[in-house]
Scaffold this motif. Sequence first.
Motif, PDB file in Angstrom:
ATOM      1  N   ILE A  40       0.834  -1.203   0.000  1.00 33.85           N
ATOM      2  CA  ILE A  40       0.000   0.000   0.000  1.00 33.85           C
ATOM      3  C   ILE A  40       0.868   1.253   0.000  1.00 33.85           C
ATOM      4  CG2 ILE A  40      -1.635   1.352   1.388  1.00 33.85           C
ATOM      5  CD1 ILE A  40      -2.878  -1.413   2.205  1.00 33.85           C
ATOM      6  N   LEU A  41       1.904   1.261   0.822  1.00 36.49           N
ATOM      7  CA  LEU A  41       2.802   2.417   0.847  1.00 36.49           C
ATOM      8  C   LEU A  41       3.463   2.628  -0.519  1.00 36.49           C
ATOM      9  CD1 LEU A  41       4.478   2.035   4.341  1.00 36.49           C
ATOM     10  CD2 LEU A  41       2.777   3.728   3.633  1.00 36.49           C
ATOM     11  N   ALA A  42       3.845   1.543  -1.179  1.00 39.20           N
ATOM     12  CA  ALA A  42       4.449   1.645  -2.505  1.00 39.20           C
ATOM     13  C   ALA A  42       3.451   2.195  -3.519  1.00 39.20           C
ATOM     14  CB  ALA A  42       4.974   0.285  -2.948  1.00 39.20           C
ATOM     15  N   LEU A  43       2.211   1.758  -3.434  1.00 38.28           N
ATOM     16  CA  LEU A  43       1.173   2.256  -4.336  1.00 38.28           C
ATOM     17  C   LEU A  43       0.958   3.748  -4.128  1.00 38.28           C
ATOM     18  CD1 LEU A  43      -1.042   1.759  -6.442  1.00 38.28           C
ATOM     19  CD2 LEU A  43      -2.555   1.162  -4.555  1.00 38.28           C
ATOM     20  N   LEU A  44       0.887   4.179  -2.873  1.00 43.49           N
ATOM     21  CA  LEU A  44       0.721   5.604  -2.586  1.00 43.49           C
ATOM     22  C   LEU A  44       1.922   6.411  -3.087  1.00 43.49           C
ATOM     23  CD1 LEU A  44      -0.825   5.376   0.990  1.00 43.49           C
ATOM     24  CD2 LEU A  44      -2.018   5.845  -1.163  1.00 43.49           C
ATOM     25  N   ALA A  45       3.113   5.848  -2.946  1.00 45.52           N
ATOM     26  CA  ALA A  45       4.312   6.525  -3.453  1.00 45.52           C
ATOM     27  C   ALA A  45       4.260   6.649  -4.973  1.00 45.52           C
ATOM     28  CB  ALA A  45       5.562   5.778  -3.013  1.00 45.52           C
ATOM     29  N   GLU A  46       3.775   5.619  -5.648  1.00 45.32           N
ATOM     30  CA  GLU A  46       3.646   5.681  -7.107  1.00 45.32           C
ATOM     31  C   GLU A  46       2.690   6.791  -7.519  1.00 45.32           C
ATOM     32  OE1 GLU A  46       2.492   1.945  -8.776  1.00 45.32           O
ATOM     33  OE2 GLU A  46       4.543   1.227  -8.861  1.00 45.32           O
TER      34      GLU A  46
END
Length: 91
Positions: A40-46
């Motif tokens: 989820i954190l990676a998706l938000l960063a993207e």
Amino acid sequence: MPTDHNVCGQRIAYNRATHGALSERETEVYESANKEVEDILALLAEIQNARTSAEGEITRPLTRREIGTIFEVSSQLHGSSTILEAFEEGL
């Protein structure tokens, strides 16, 4: 415990905490919740990176689709963080 899990093409390069007091099933639940938070954190960063220039400035507002994605993953993040918090309090 070292991991080779990839999130959005990036390898997690830190050692996750190990908890010897957990059963095998509890460890699986804990690791699954941890992985979901990372994803989820990676998706938000993207999403944020797509809106940011090379200079780090935000160049456009969030789209409706991005807002929808954020709302969707926020409930997943809440569930996973609740699981992680329960384990951390119990250790």
